[in-house]
Design a protein around this motif. Structure first.
Motif, PDB file in Angstrom:
ATOM      1  N   TYR A 298      29.380  41.818  30.711  1.00  0.00           N
ATOM      2  CA  TYR A 298      30.785  41.402  30.791  1.00  0.00           C
ATOM      3  C   TYR A 298      31.618  42.475  31.473  1.00  0.00           C
ATOM      4  CZ  TYR A 298      29.512  37.740  27.493  1.00  0.00           C
ATOM      5  OH  TYR A 298      28.932  36.667  26.902  1.00  0.00           O
ATOM      6  N   GLY A 299      31.311  43.742  31.169  1.00  0.00           N
ATOM      7  CA  GLY A 299      32.050  44.838  31.815  1.00  0.00           C
ATOM      8  C   GLY A 299      31.895  44.767  33.328  1.00  0.00           C
ATOM      9  N   ALA A 300      30.644  44.502  33.780  1.00  0.00           N
ATOM     10  CA  ALA A 300      30.402  44.449  35.224  1.00  0.00           C
ATOM     11  C   ALA A 300      31.145  43.273  35.842  1.00  0.00           C
ATOM     12  CB  ALA A 300      28.909  44.330  35.489  1.00  0.00           C
ATOM     13  N   ILE A 301      31.150  42.110  35.154  1.00  0.00           N
ATOM     14  CA  ILE A 301      31.868  40.944  35.695  1.00  0.00           C
ATOM     15  C   ILE A 301      33.357  41.270  35.828  1.00  0.00           C
ATOM     16  CG2 ILE A 301      32.673  38.626  35.160  1.00  0.00           C
ATOM     17  CD1 ILE A 301      30.022  37.974  34.024  1.00  0.00           C
ATOM     18  N   LEU A 302      33.929  41.847  34.782  1.00  0.00           N
ATOM     19  CA  LEU A 302      35.366  42.142  34.809  1.00  0.00           C
ATOM     20  C   LEU A 302      35.680  43.192  35.860  1.00  0.00           C
ATOM     21  CD1 LEU A 302      36.392  42.097  31.065  1.00  0.00           C
ATOM     22  CD2 LEU A 302      36.740  40.365  32.801  1.00  0.00           C
ATOM     23  N   LEU A 303      34.793  44.162  36.042  1.00  0.00           N
ATOM     24  CA  LEU A 303      35.012  45.196  37.060  1.00  0.00           C
ATOM     25  C   LEU A 303      35.010  44.548  38.443  1.00  0.00           C
ATOM     26  CD1 LEU A 303      35.357  48.191  37.579  1.00  0.00           C
ATOM     27  CD2 LEU A 303      32.891  48.403  37.751  1.00  0.00           C
ATOM     28  N   ALA A 304      33.996  43.664  38.674  1.00  0.00           N
ATOM     29  CA  ALA A 304      33.933  42.979  39.971  1.00  0.00           C
ATOM     30  C   ALA A 304      35.180  42.134  40.172  1.00  0.00           C
ATOM     31  CB  ALA A 304      32.681  42.113  40.024  1.00  0.00           C
ATOM     32  N   LEU A 305      35.597  41.467  39.114  1.00  0.00           N
ATOM     33  CA  LEU A 305      36.782  40.597  39.180  1.00  0.00           C
ATOM     34  C   LEU A 305      38.025  41.406  39.528  1.00  0.00           C
ATOM     35  CD1 LEU A 305      36.836  37.545  38.423  1.00  0.00           C
ATOM     36  CD2 LEU A 305      37.975  38.236  36.323  1.00  0.00           C
ATOM     37  N   SER A 306      38.185  42.557  38.852  1.00  0.00           N
ATOM     38  CA  SER A 306      39.405  43.330  39.074  1.00  0.00           C
ATOM     39  C   SER A 306      39.410  43.953  40.461  1.00  0.00           C
ATOM     40  CB  SER A 306      39.558  44.411  37.999  1.00  0.00           C
ATOM     41  OG  SER A 306      38.451  45.262  38.011  1.00  0.00           O
ATOM     42  N   LEU A 307      38.231  44.297  40.975  1.00  0.00           N
ATOM     43  CA  LEU A 307      38.187  44.847  42.331  1.00  0.00           C
ATOM     44  C   LEU A 307      38.366  43.742  43.370  1.00  0.00           C
ATOM     45  CD1 LEU A 307      35.290  47.450  42.014  1.00  0.00           C
ATOM     46  CD2 LEU A 307      37.753  47.841  41.972  1.00  0.00           C
ATOM     47  N   GLY A 308      37.770  42.561  43.076  1.00  0.00           N
ATOM     48  CA  GLY A 308      37.859  41.459  44.026  1.00  0.00           C
ATOM     49  C   GLY A 308      39.259  40.892  44.121  1.00  0.00           C
ATOM     50  N   LEU A 309      39.934  40.768  42.981  1.00  0.00           N
ATOM     51  CA  LEU A 309      41.272  40.170  42.973  1.00  0.00           C
ATOM     52  C   LEU A 309      42.296  41.067  43.651  1.00  0.00           C
ATOM     53  CD1 LEU A 309      41.687  38.487  39.500  1.00  0.00           C
ATOM     54  CD2 LEU A 309      41.610  37.419  41.728  1.00  0.00           C
ATOM     55  N   ARG A 310      41.982  42.333  43.831  1.00  0.00           N
ATOM     56  CA  ARG A 310      42.939  43.266  44.427  1.00  0.00           C
ATOM     57  C   ARG A 310      43.345  42.788  45.820  1.00  0.00           C
ATOM     58  NH1 ARG A 310      41.550  49.508  43.262  1.00  0.00           N
ATOM     59  NH2 ARG A 310      41.520  48.854  41.088  1.00  0.00           N
TER      60      ARG A 310
ATOM     61  N   LEU B 160      45.946  39.668  45.081  1.00  0.00           N
ATOM     62  CA  LEU B 160      47.187  39.950  44.375  1.00  0.00           C
ATOM     63  C   LEU B 160      47.959  41.000  45.158  1.00  0.00           C
ATOM     64  CD1 LEU B 160      47.215  38.349  41.749  1.00  0.00           C
ATOM     65  CD2 LEU B 160      47.384  40.489  40.535  1.00  0.00           C
ATOM     66  N   LYS B 161      49.171  40.656  45.592  1.00  0.00           N
ATOM     67  CA  LYS B 161      49.881  41.588  46.453  1.00  0.00           C
ATOM     68  C   LYS B 161      50.981  42.345  45.711  1.00  0.00           C
ATOM     69  CE  LYS B 161      47.897  40.177  50.422  1.00  0.00           C
ATOM     70  NZ  LYS B 161      47.852  38.746  50.670  1.00  0.00           N
ATOM     71  N   GLY B 162      51.474  41.774  44.623  1.00  0.00           N
ATOM     72  CA  GLY B 162      52.593  42.426  43.919  1.00  0.00           C
ATOM     73  C   GLY B 162      52.165  43.766  43.317  1.00  0.00           C
ATOM     74  N   ASP B 163      53.138  44.663  43.167  1.00  0.00           N
ATOM     75  CA  ASP B 163      52.847  45.987  42.614  1.00  0.00           C
ATOM     76  C   ASP B 163      52.339  45.912  41.181  1.00  0.00           C
ATOM     77  OD1 ASP B 163      53.121  47.720  44.587  1.00  0.00           O
ATOM     78  OD2 ASP B 163      55.148  48.410  44.094  1.00  0.00           O
ATOM     79  N   GLU B 164      53.049  45.096  40.372  1.00  0.00           N
ATOM     80  CA  GLU B 164      52.692  45.018  38.950  1.00  0.00           C
ATOM     81  C   GLU B 164      51.296  44.468  38.766  1.00  0.00           C
ATOM     82  OE1 GLU B 164      55.176  42.969  36.256  1.00  0.00           O
ATOM     83  OE2 GLU B 164      56.785  44.453  36.421  1.00  0.00           O
ATOM     84  N   GLY B 165      50.987  43.411  39.502  1.00  0.00           N
ATOM     85  CA  GLY B 165      49.669  42.804  39.393  1.00  0.00           C
ATOM     86  C   GLY B 165      48.580  43.812  39.738  1.00  0.00           C
ATOM     87  N   ARG B 166      48.816  44.583  40.804  1.00  0.00           N
ATOM     88  CA  ARG B 166      47.813  45.571  41.210  1.00  0.00           C
ATOM     89  C   ARG B 166      47.616  46.626  40.131  1.00  0.00           C
ATOM     90  NH1 ARG B 166      48.135  46.305  47.690  1.00  0.00           N
ATOM     91  NH2 ARG B 166      47.275  44.248  48.068  1.00  0.00           N
ATOM     92  N   MET B 167      48.731  47.032  39.509  1.00  0.00           N
ATOM     93  CA  MET B 167      48.606  48.048  38.461  1.00  0.00           C
ATOM     94  C   MET B 167      47.806  47.490  37.290  1.00  0.00           C
ATOM     95  SD  MET B 167      52.329  49.704  38.712  1.00  0.00           S
ATOM     96  CE  MET B 167      52.482  51.057  37.579  1.00  0.00           C
ATOM     97  N   LEU B 168      48.081  46.226  36.933  1.00  0.00           N
ATOM     98  CA  LEU B 168      47.323  45.603  35.843  1.00  0.00           C
ATOM     99  C   LEU B 168      45.838  45.580  36.177  1.00  0.00           C
ATOM    100  CD1 LEU B 168      49.237  42.524  34.419  1.00  0.00           C
ATOM    101  CD2 LEU B 168      48.404  44.511  33.198  1.00  0.00           C
ATOM    102  N   LEU B 169      45.522  45.253  37.436  1.00  0.00           N
ATOM    103  CA  LEU B 169      44.115  45.204  37.834  1.00  0.00           C
ATOM    104  C   LEU B 169      43.472  46.587  37.720  1.00  0.00           C
ATOM    105  CD1 LEU B 169      44.011  42.757  40.844  1.00  0.00           C
ATOM    106  CD2 LEU B 169      43.251  42.400  38.520  1.00  0.00           C
ATOM    107  N   LYS B 170      44.260  47.629  38.061  1.00  0.00           N
ATOM    108  CA  LYS B 170      43.700  48.977  37.937  1.00  0.00           C
ATOM    109  C   LYS B 170      43.416  49.295  36.471  1.00  0.00           C
ATOM    110  CE  LYS B 170      45.479  51.226  42.006  1.00  0.00           C
ATOM    111  NZ  LYS B 170      46.730  51.774  42.500  1.00  0.00           N
ATOM    112  N   VAL B 171      44.352  48.916  35.594  1.00  0.00           N
ATOM    113  CA  VAL B 171      44.128  49.130  34.162  1.00  0.00           C
ATOM    114  C   VAL B 171      42.863  48.394  33.742  1.00  0.00           C
ATOM    115  CG1 VAL B 171      45.036  48.701  31.863  1.00  0.00           C
ATOM    116  CG2 VAL B 171      46.570  49.419  33.673  1.00  0.00           C
ATOM    117  N   LEU B 172      42.727  47.149  34.239  1.00  0.00           N
ATOM    118  CA  LEU B 172      41.558  46.346  33.869  1.00  0.00           C
ATOM    119  C   LEU B 172      40.271  46.999  34.373  1.00  0.00           C
ATOM    120  CD1 LEU B 172      40.341  43.799  32.677  1.00  0.00           C
ATOM    121  CD2 LEU B 172      40.711  42.673  34.859  1.00  0.00           C
TER     122      LEU B 172
END
Lengths: 82, 647
Positions: free
Chosen positions: B365-377, B380-392
């Motif tokens: 699950y960690g690997a899926i979420l990591l791939a997801l957060s890197l892929g969605l970057r 997602l263009k907004g600043d807040e969204g990107r920061m959330l993805l980095k946290v994720l």
């Protein structure tokens, strides 16, 4: 109340059953309670989000607050079972 | 770190002649947070609000045009990738030469599109009107032009018997049925009554001649043709927009800056000849901007540093190491720290991923979420969204590390036994081993709770001086220490009575009871001396500590779901069929694979929600309530980071 025909194995098995039943009640009832609590919060949260998108993060959090109840239930159940 | 950025309060006064230079200089540096001027009285001697600069209206009207085109094209400058920075002078020239032509072109295209859409609507309406008549084998001209006959056309509930000489057509092929009755005009009223009794509703006969079905087909063809035309116009609009996107977003940025600059005097105080503005500048950049202003105005400016009296008025900017800065978005969801208080972002940045990993400790699950957060970057263009993805992504890395420690991948064990506490439940027929170490995990969670809450109270002591002054500060410090004393007093007494694994065993030391009682009583007194009503909160000591048990409980439930999915899909559906493959078995296997994917997808989502929200909640509810107030104003410097243009 003591049934003379009961063997030790039967007593042990029924104790195990009672424990499982207790665990099930603990999770089930607390689950219902959390559900009821989250119902009102959830509908209010959706209303608030419709008015103002910015509160989404906050209301999502408020919605999970009653989840504590079911978590306590789950903890009790786990302690009963293991 | 642990404190917001230090701010200095500046007062700038200068003759009005320099207003343009000063605004430009402030805007360029992008560090000055303007404190809006609020006039205190209406009297003519008092300071008044300034007037916008003369270029304001031109820039605003051009900006409206640009925004209109962006609207028609569906361009959102926040979501546009920067391809190249255009020089500002070139954009300015193009605003004069190219912008009107682009506006005309887009407006023309949008206009023709709406005309086409209106025509399409009309044809659709006509076709709909004709629909009931297509069910009756009569040409349209046969419905009208009689002197001695009356024609009834309309919807009706069901067929009726009419007892005068008549000609009748009925069809139940259309919605609401269709009836056409032709009678001699002298029977008109009688027939009308009969019809109305069964819910007759008149439909007017459409204009035209010939068979209604032919007309309908013609209208439908026309709708199709217009559809094609609209698609062509849409294509043209898209190509125009695509060609000019870079220019439009550059215009938007440049003109927004112009308008902001031109309207800045509305936030200043003015007299007849001078203007005054007050604002905030970060400590490390204050000297530079003062120098720059003096140079730009040749010294025709007066700058004074004022004292910071009320911390609620100071705008707050975070100051954190780069790995912790994405976590600021989690802080902003709750509340930005006040200027004087401790900024707990760093602590959240460290503890949040650990909690997340403890809950969702699974390599898969960690690997899926990591791939997801890197892929969605990318999307997602907004600043807040990107920061959330980095946290994720940080949290999912922690999840992978804990997965290795727990030895878990999608509910299965890795080739080694769990390095810390095992969470392997006995689910399914092949279950073995000694099951999960629930007690150990639970006590670990309790320990985390005790330490986390103690940390919160210690921070409360540190914050007390910042919130209160004099005697009240001392009271607040004692109250916070009282809470720590009460908690540890209760703990000592529990340890003195019961031997608990992983916790100090004090059953042999009666003195521990005495120390516990003293701590408890002193603690309660400490709490009561600040506010006796606070005593009703004492049970929260236990409930808040126990609340950390969710770190185990939520995690175990996600392990259980993963194992159940594996057992149903693989153990019950796929494996038995693989032993002897039959045609029905193949369907079972396909279905099993489906269950496996759906189940794990669902569990990933649940794990993300469970791990994220519960870790966050532990911070917001259990940790922050001990010391954190929040409610600081956001530092919003006057200026703009240009994305699409350069000077």
């Amino acid at each position: 109340m003591v049934d003379v025909g009961m063997t030790l194995e039967m007593v042990e098995a029924s104790q195990l059953g009672m424990r499982a039943l207790g665990a099930a009640l603990a999770v089930g009832l607390t689950g219902i309670a959390s559900g009821i609590a989250e119902m009102t919060i959830g509908s209010a949260a959706v209303g608030a989000t419709a008015e103002n998108r910015d509160v989404f993060g906050l209301v999502l959090l408020l919605t999970v607050i009653p989840e504590t109840i079911v978590i306590f239930g789950l903890v009790v159940a786990l302690l009963l079972l293991f | 770190m642990l404190r917001p950025e230090q701010m200095r309060r500046l007062l700038i006064a200068a003759p009005k002649g320099e207003i343009d230079t000063i605004i430009r200089e402030l805007y360029r540096h992008n560090v000055y947070h303007i404190e809006d001027f609020v006039p205190e009285s209406e009297s003519p001697e008092a300071l008044s609000i300034g007037h916008p600069l003369p270029e304001a209206s031109d820039a605003a009207s051009a900006l409206i045009k640009v925004r209109a085109i962006e609207n028609a094209c569906g361009i959102d400058p926040d979501n546009v990738e920067v391809r190249e920075k255009l020089p500002a002078s070139k954009v300015r020239a193009m605003i004069r030469t190219d912008l009107p032509a682009i506006l005309e072109e887009v407006e023309g295209l949008v206009g023709s599109r709406s005309r086409l859409e209106a025509r399409q609507k009309e044809h659709e309406q006509r076709a709909k009107e004709l629909e009931p008549f297509a069910a009756v084998p009569l040409d349209l001209e046969l419905y009208r032009g009689y002197t001695r006959f009356t024609v009834f056309t309309g919807h009706i509930a069901h067929d009726v018997v009419i007892d005068v000489p008549h000609e009748k057509y009925f069809s139940d092929k259309v919605d609401g049925n269709m009836i056409v009755v032709v009678v001699q005009t002298e029977h008109r009223e009688q027939v009308e009554r009969t019809l109305l009794d069964v819910g007759f509703q008149v439909i007017p006969v459409p204009e035209g001649t010939g068979a209604p079905a032919d007309h309908m087909r013609a209208h439908a063809d026309e709708v199709q043709r217009i559809n094609g035309e609209i698609a062509a116009v849409n294509g043209k609009i898209a190509s125009v927009c695509d060609r000019h996107t870079d220019f439009l977003v550059a215009c938007d940025e440049l003109l927004t800056a112009d308008v902001e600059r031109a309207e800045a005097p509305l936030r200043f105080a003015t007299t007849e000849e001078t203007f005054i503005t007050e604002g905030w500048v970060p400590d490390d950049r204050a000297d530079r901007i003062q120098e720059a202003l003096e140079r730009a105005t040749n010294g025709r400016i007066y700058i004074e540093e004022l004292e910071v009296d009320d911390d609620a008025r100071v705008p707050v900017e975070y100051e954190n190491p780069s790995f912790a800065s994405p976590t600021q978005v989690l802080m902003d969801i709750y509340a930005r720290p006040r200027y004087a208080e401790l900024d707990p972002t760093l602590m959240v940045a460290i503890v949040f991923p650990i909690f997340f990993g403890l809950i969702l400790g699974d390599v898969g699950y960690g690997a899926i979420l990591l791939a997801l957060s890197l892929g969605l970057r990318k999307f997602l263009k907004g600043d807040e969204g990107r920061m959330l993805l980095k946290v994720l992504s940080i949290a999912s890395i922690s999840s992978i590390i804990f997965g290795i420690l727990y030895s878990e991948i999608f509910g299965y064990a890795l080739p080694w036994p769990a390095l810390i506490f095992s969470r392997h439940l006995n689910i399914g027929a092949s279950a073995g081993g000694h099951g999960p170490e629930i007690t150990g995990l639970m006590l670990l969670a309790i320990w985390i709770g005790i330490l986390h809450i103690t940390l919160g109270r210690i921070l409360g002591i540190a914050n007390a001086r910042k919130f209160h002054h004099g005697r009240h500060a001392k009271k607040a410090i004692i109250a916070n220490a009282g809470w720590i004393g009460t908690m540890w007093g209760i703990l000592l007494m529990i340890w003195a009575f019961y031997a608990i694994p992983m916790m100090p065993d004090l059953t042999g030391f009666p003195v521990a009871i005495a120390v516990g009682v003293v701590l408890l009583v002193a603690g309660i007194l400490g709490i009561a001396q600040e506010n006796p009503l606070e005593l009703v909160e004492i049970p929260t000591i236990i409930s808040h500590v126990l609340s950390y048990a969710r770190l185990v409980a939520v995690g175990l439930s996600s392990v259980a779901i993963a194992m159940v999915v594996n057992y149903i899909a693989i153990g019950m559906m796929i494996q038995p069929q693989l032993e002897a493959i039959t045609p029905i078995g193949v369907i079972f296997i396909i279905f099993g694979v489906l269950v496996l994917f759906m189940g794990h997808a669902l569990n990933t989502a649940l794990g993300l929600l469970g791990g994220g929200l519960h870790s966050l909640r532990l911070h917001y509810v259990e940790f922050f309530t001990k010391f954190y107030k929040g409610g600081g104003k956001k530092y919003n410097p006057f200026g703009m980071k240009s994305k699409f243009t350069e000077e």
